[in-house]
Write a protein that holds these residues in place. Structure first.
Motif, short mmCIF file in Angstrom:
data_model
loop_
_atom_site.label_atom_id
_atom_site.label_comp_id
_atom_site.label_asym_id
_atom_site.label_seq_id
_atom_site.Cartn_x
_atom_site.Cartn_y
_atom_site.Cartn_z
N LEU A 21 4.52 5.94 1.66
CA LEU A 21 4.64 7.33 2.09
C LEU A 21 5.43 7.41 3.40
O LEU A 21 6.30 8.27 3.57
CB LEU A 21 3.27 7.96 2.29
CG LEU A 21 2.49 8.30 1.01
CD1 LEU A 21 1.10 8.79 1.35
CD2 LEU A 21 3.24 9.34 0.21
N SER A 31 0.81 -1.21 0.00
CA SER A 31 0.00 0.00 0.00
C SER A 31 0.85 1.27 0.00
O SER A 31 1.86 1.36 0.71
CB SER A 31 -0.89 0.00 1.24
OG SER A 31 -1.34 1.31 1.50
N TRP A 38 0.37 3.90 1.45
CA TRP A 38 0.46 4.51 2.78
C TRP A 38 1.77 4.14 3.45
O TRP A 38 2.43 4.98 4.05
CB TRP A 38 -0.70 4.03 3.66
CG TRP A 38 -2.02 4.62 3.24
CD1 TRP A 38 -2.99 3.99 2.53
CD2 TRP A 38 -2.49 5.94 3.49
NE1 TRP A 38 -4.04 4.84 2.31
CE2 TRP A 38 -3.77 6.04 2.90
CE3 TRP A 38 -1.96 7.05 4.15
CZ2 TRP A 38 -4.53 7.21 2.94
CZ3 TRP A 38 -2.71 8.21 4.20
CH2 TRP A 38 -3.98 8.27 3.61
N SER A 67 -7.29 2.36 0.65
CA SER A 67 -6.14 1.66 1.21
C SER A 67 -4.99 1.62 0.22
O SER A 67 -3.83 1.59 0.61
CB SER A 67 -6.52 0.26 1.65
OG SER A 67 -6.79 -0.53 0.51
N LEU A 104 -4.84 3.97 -2.20
CA LEU A 104 -4.83 5.33 -2.75
C LEU A 104 -5.05 5.32 -4.26
O LEU A 104 -4.31 5.95 -5.01
CB LEU A 104 -3.51 6.02 -2.43
CG LEU A 104 -3.42 6.66 -1.03
CD1 LEU A 104 -2.04 7.22 -0.80
CD2 LEU A 104 -4.46 7.76 -0.89
#
Lengths: 289, 333
Positions: B82, B77, B79, B149, B151
C-alpha cells in the motif's frame, strides 16, 4: 519488405480517412456546442449495424447502406439533441460525461438486447477483391470506404465553409451570445449540428461494416479512438480531425507490424500523450478562450 | 458537534450492519464503502482541486498492482504494498500533472490526458508478463483466519477495513477542506488568476492536490485488489473503473462530504440489482439499459446530486441538518 511496408502504410491511410470522418463528427459537436459526446462510439456502432442489416436484408451496396445510415443517424442525432443533450449544453464537463456515459450504456444495452453479443460479419463480396496499383495492393472495401469518407469530408467542409448554414454554424461556435443577438436560431443550429455529428459517425460505421464485424462491445474502442484522433488533430478543428485520423490510422498500421498485436492499440494513446505534452491544443487546435 | 455526533452514529449503524448482515450484503457494502473512499479521492481532485480526472483507474490500478505484485510474487505484506502504491501512484499523478500544467493543458484536455494515460497503462500492463499480463494475478486462497499483518481475513474482516477506510476518507476530506490547503485549493479552483495574484503558487498546489488524490486512490485500489482476490488489467485499470469511481460522487453530490457515500450507496447496489435482473431474465444488456437510464435521470432531475437534495428536504421540513458542508459547486472551466 518495402512493399509490405507500403501496403501497410496504404491501408493505414485508407482506414485513417474513415477515422477522420468519425473524428469529424465529434469535433463538429464539440466545436459548436462545447459538448463532449462520450457516446460517439455507440453511434459508430449503430452505423455498423445499419450497414450489416442493409446489406443483409436488401443486399444493397455499402454506399447505399452508408446513405441510409446518414439519414437515420441524422434524425437520431437531431432528436437526441432536442430531447436530452440540449439540457446539458454549457454545463460542467463532468455532468456531460455522466449523461453521455448513461446514454452510451443505454445504447449499447439496447444493441445487446436487440442483437445479442455475437459478432455479425457483413458479407460483402468487396472484401475479397483487391486492386493492384503496381507497388501496392489494396482491398476494395477499404478503398471504397476511404474514398467515400474522403469525398464526404470534402463536401461537408465545402458546405460548412460556403453555405449560409455553415456560416451561422461557425458564428454560433464562435460566439453564442452574439449569434443570439443577431437572430440566429441557436437551438436549431445545435440540433442540426448534433445530427451532422451523429451522421458522420453513422456513415463511418456503415462504411467499415465490411471490415469490422458488428458487435455492441466495439463502441468503447471507437469512442476512445475518436477522442484520441480529435485531440491529436486539435479539438474543434476541421482539418485537425482529418490529419489526426490519418496519423492514427498510419500509427496503428505501423504498430501492428512492429509490435505484438495486443500492443497495437496502445500506440494511439502514446501518440496522444506526446501530442498533448508538446502541443497541448493538438496540431490545429485553437487557443481556448 | 452535531455533525460529528451524526457521523458517529452512522458509523455505529454501519458497524452493527457489519456484525449482523448476511455475507452477500456484506460483500456488497464492502464494495460500496471502498468506492466511497475512492470517490472521496476523486472528489478531492475535482471538488476541491478543480481538476477533472476521467482516468482515475490509472492510480487505482497502480495501487492494486503494487500490493498484488509484492504479495503474490514475494510474499511481502500488503501494508508495504500500500505504501509503495501510494508512492508510485502519487509520483505518477505528480508527473502527469507536471507535464500537463507545464504547457497549460487543462480543463477537458487534462481530463482526456488522464484517460489516455490510464488506457495506455492498461494496455501496457496487459502485455507485461511479469505482472501476469492479461491472465492477471491471484492472491493465495483465503483461509478465513484473520491476519492483520498480511491483511488476510474473511469477508467481514474486509468489510471493517473498508468501513475504516471510508470513515478515514470522509474525515480526511473534511479536515483537508478546512485546513489551510483546503482554502488555498478552493481559491485556486474558483479563480486561478486571482489566487495567483494573492501569492498562491498555483502550479505547485495543483500538482500537490493531484498527487495526494492519486496516492489515496492507490490505497483504495490496493484494498480493492485484496477484497477481490485477483486483479486483471482490464477490470482494475479499465475505463469502466474510472467511471465507477466518479459515479458515486457525481450522483451523491459533488464537493460534499457525504455525497460519495450516498452516491455509492445508491448507484452500486442498483447496478448489481440490474445485473442480477438482466441475468435472471436472460436478457444481456438489460442491466446497461436500466442503469444508463437511471444515470441520465439522476443528472437530469438532481443535477447537484442526491445528498444536497436530501439536505434541502430536511431543511424544508424544519429538521436540523448541519451535516452538509456547504461548498459552492464550481462550474469547471
Amino acid at each position: 519488405m518495402l512493399s509490405l511496408w507500403l501496403n501497410v502504410l496504404a491501408s493505414g491511410i485508407l482506414l485513417g480517412l474513415v477515422y477522420g470522418l468519425v473524428a469529424l463528427g465529434l469535433t463538429i459537436i464539440f466545436g459548436v456546442m462545447r459538448v463532449v459526446n462520450f457516446a460517439h462510439g455507440e453511434m459508430v456502432v449503430f452505423g455498423v449495424y445499419i450497414g450489416y442489416w442493409a446489406v443483409r436484408l436488401w443486399d444493397v451496396p455499402i454506399i447505399v447502406a452508408a446513405a441510409i445510415a446518414a439519414v437515420v443517424m441524422f434524425i437520431f442525432g437531431y432528436f437526441l439533441e432536442t430531447m436530452i443533450v440540449k439540457r446539458f449544453v454549457g454545463r460542467p464537463h463532468h455532468y456531460q460525461f455522466i449523461v453521455f456515459i448513461g446514454l452510451s450504456l443505454l445504447f449499447s444495452g439496447t444493441l445487446l438486447v436487440a442483437f445479442g453479443p455475437d459478432p455479425r460479419p457483413t458479407a460483402s463480396q468487396l472484401s475479397f477483391h483487391t486492386v493492384s496499383l503496381g507497388f501496392v495492393t489494396l482491398d476494395l472495401a477499404r478503398l471504397q470506404a476511404a474514398a467515400t469518407a474522403g469525398l464526404l469530408i470534402t463536401l461537408l467542409g465545402v458546405y460548412l465553409k460556403f453555405s449560409s448554414f455553415g456560416r451561422s454554424l461557425r458564428a454560433a461556435a464562435d460566439n453564442r451570445l452574439g449569434g443570439l443577438v443577431v437572430g440566429l436560431n441557436i437551438p436549431r443550429i445545435y440540433a442540426v449540428t448534433f445530427g451532422i455529428g451523429a451522421a458522420c459517425a453513422g456513415v463511418a460505421g456503415a462504411l467499415i461494416s465490411p471490415l469490422f464485424d458488428a458487435q455492441p462491445y466495439l463502441a468503447v474502442d471507437f469512442t476512445l479512438l475518436a477522442f484520441v484522433t480529435v485531440i491529436v488533430g486539435g479539438l474543434g478543428s476541421f482539418s485537425g480531425a482529418l490529419l489526426g485520423g490519418l496519423m492514427i490510422g498510419v500509427a496503428e498500421a505501423i504498430a501492428a507490424l512492429m509490435f505484438a498485436p495486443s500492443m497495437k492499440t496502445a500506440l494511439p494513446y502514446a501518440l496522444l500523450i506526446l501530442v498533448l505534452i508538446f502541443r497541448p491544443r493538438g496540431f490545429f487546435g485553437a487557443k481556448e478562450t | 458537534m452535531k455533525r460529528w455526533l451524526a457521523g458517529g452514529s452512522v458509523l455505529v449503524v454501519l458497524a452493527l450492519v457489519g456484525a449482523l448482515a448476511s455475507p452477500y450484503l456484506i460483500s456488497l457494502l464492502t464494495i460500496v464503502l471502498l468506492f466511497t473512499f475512492l470517490g472521496q479521492s476523486w472528489n478531492l481532485m475535482l471538488g476541491i482541486g478543480g481538476q477533472l480526472s476521467i482516468g482515475h483507474a490509472l492510480f487505482v490500478g497502480l495501487g492494486a498492482y503494487s500490493v498484488a505484485v509484492l504479495d503474490v510474487k514475494y510474499g511481502v505484506s500488503p501494508w508495504i504494498g500500500l505504501l509503495l502504491g501510494m508512492v508510485i501512484a502519487g509520483s505518477a499523478g505528480a508527473v502527469l500533472a507536471w507535464l500537463s500544467f507545464r504547457f497549460e493543458v487543462r480543463g477537458i484536455y487534462f481530463a482526456l490526458l488522464t484517460i489516455a494515460a490510464a488506457e495506455f497503462a492498461r494496455i501496457m500492463f496487459g502485455g507485461w508478463e511479469f505482472v501476469g499480463a492479461m491472465q492477471g494475478l491471484f492472491f493465495p486462497a483465503p483461509t478465513g483466519a484473520i491476519d492483520i499483518s498480511m491483511l488476510r481475513g474473511d469477508a467481514r474482516f474486509y468489510y471493517f477495513i473498508a468501513l475504516a477506510l471510508a470513515a478515514l476518507g470522509i474525515v480526511g476530506t473534511e479536515m483537508i477542506s478546512r485546513s489551510y490547503f483546503g482554502y488555498v485549493w478552493r481559491a485556486m479552483r474558483d479563480d486561478e488568476q486571482a489566487a495567483r495574484a494573492l501569492g498562491v503558487r498555483a502550479f505547485r498546489h495543483k500538482i500537490l492536490v493531484i498527487a495526494i488524490s492519486a496516492a489515496t486512490a492507490a490505497v483504495g485500489g490496493g484494498i480493492l485488489a485484496l477484497v477481490q482476490g485477483s486483479i486483471f488489467p482490464d477490470s482494475i485499470m479499465g475505463m469502466g473503473l474510472s467511471v465507477d469511481v466518479l459515479i458515486g460522487p457525481v450522483v451523491g453530490g459533488l464537493g460534499t462530504t457525504f455525497g460519495p457515500l450516498v452516491g455509492s450507496l445508491a448507484a452500486i447496489p442498483l447496478n448489481h440489482l440490474m445485473s442480477a435482473l438482466g441475468d435472471n431474465l436472460r436478457i444481456p444488456g438489460l442491466n446497461s439499459i436500466a442503469y444508463g437510464f437511471v444515470l441520465v435521470l439522476v443528472v437530469w432531475f438532481l443535477p447537484d446530486g442526491i445528498w444536497p437534495a436530501i439536505v434541502r428536504l430536511c431543511k424544508a421540513i424544519q429538521m436540523p441538518s448541519r451535516l452538509w458542508l456547504p461548498q459552492p459547486r464550481k462550474a469547471e472551466e
